[in-house]
Design a protein around this motif. Structure first.
Motif: not given
Length: 166
Positions: A40, A42-43, A46-47, A54-55
Motif C-alpha cells: 500500500n 508503494h501504491r 506510485s500515485m 492511481l489505476d
C-alpha cells in the motif's frame, strides 16, 4: 514486532495482539503512527509519482500535490537552520518541508545523491520512503532498526539506488 539495536540482539518491542497500533489512537497525529503494508505504501508513492492518479483514478489534484511538495518553511529556510535532528542520521541541510514531506531544495547541501524537488520522510524504526519526480523513481524501505540515528542505513540505501542509475 521485533526491533534491532546495533550491537545487541533483536528484541520484542510490541507484541502483535497487544500492539498499540492495532487500536484506534487516543491522539491523532499527522506526524506519527502510520500503519501500512509495504504494497500500500508503494501504491501511495506510485500515485504521487503519477501526479495524483492511481489505476486511472484521480486521488489528489495535480496542483494540490505540487503545493504539498514545495518548501513552506519561513523565509525559504531549510530544516537545518530552524531545528536540530533528534531522531535520524540526516542533518537536514538543504532540506525544506512541504505539507507532509521533507523536500530536497539543494542536493549539494544535503550531501546525498538525489534531485531538487525529491520529497521523502522516515519513521521511528529507520523506515523510509522517497519520491523523485525528476528520475521518475520511488523507494519504500521497511526495517526495524531503532533508533534511526544508530546506523546510517537510509543514507547508504539511497546512495546505492542513485549510484545504480544509468
Amino acid at each position: 514486532m521485533k526491533m534491532w539495536v546495533p550491537g545487541g540482539k533483536p528484541k520484542l518491542f510490541d507484541r502483535g495482539e497487544q500492539s498499540a497500533w492495532s487500536r484506534s489512537p487516543r491522539f491523532l497525529s499527522g506526524g506519527g503512527g502510520l500503519v501500512s503494508t509495504a504494497l500500500n505504501y508503494h501504491r501511495f508513492c506510485s500515485m504521487c509519482l503519477n501526479g495524483g492518479t492511481l489505476d486511472g483514478v484521480r486521488i489528489v489534484g495535480r496542483k494540490t500535490l505540487d503545493l504539498m511538495t514545495l518548501n513552506h518553511l519561513p523565509g525559504g529556510k531549510d530544516l537545518a537552520s530552524l531545528s536540530k535532528s533528534l531522531f535520524s542520521e540526516t542533518q537536514n541541510a538543504g532540506t525544506g518541508f512541504g505539507l507532509g514531506f521533507a523536500v530536497n531544495m539543494d542536493v549539494a547541501k544535503s550531501m546525498m545523491p538525489g534531485s531538487v524537488g525529491e520529497y521523502y520522510w522516515g519513521g521511528m524504526f529507520s523506515t523510509a520512503f522517497f519520491i523523485d519526480p525528476v528520475e521518475r523513481i520511488h523507494m519504500v524501505f521497511m526495517t526495524q532498526l531503532r533508533p534511526s540515528s544508530a546506523y546510517p542505513i537510509r543514507r547508504e540505501l539511497k546512495t546505492l539506488i542513485y549510484s545504480a542509475l544509468t
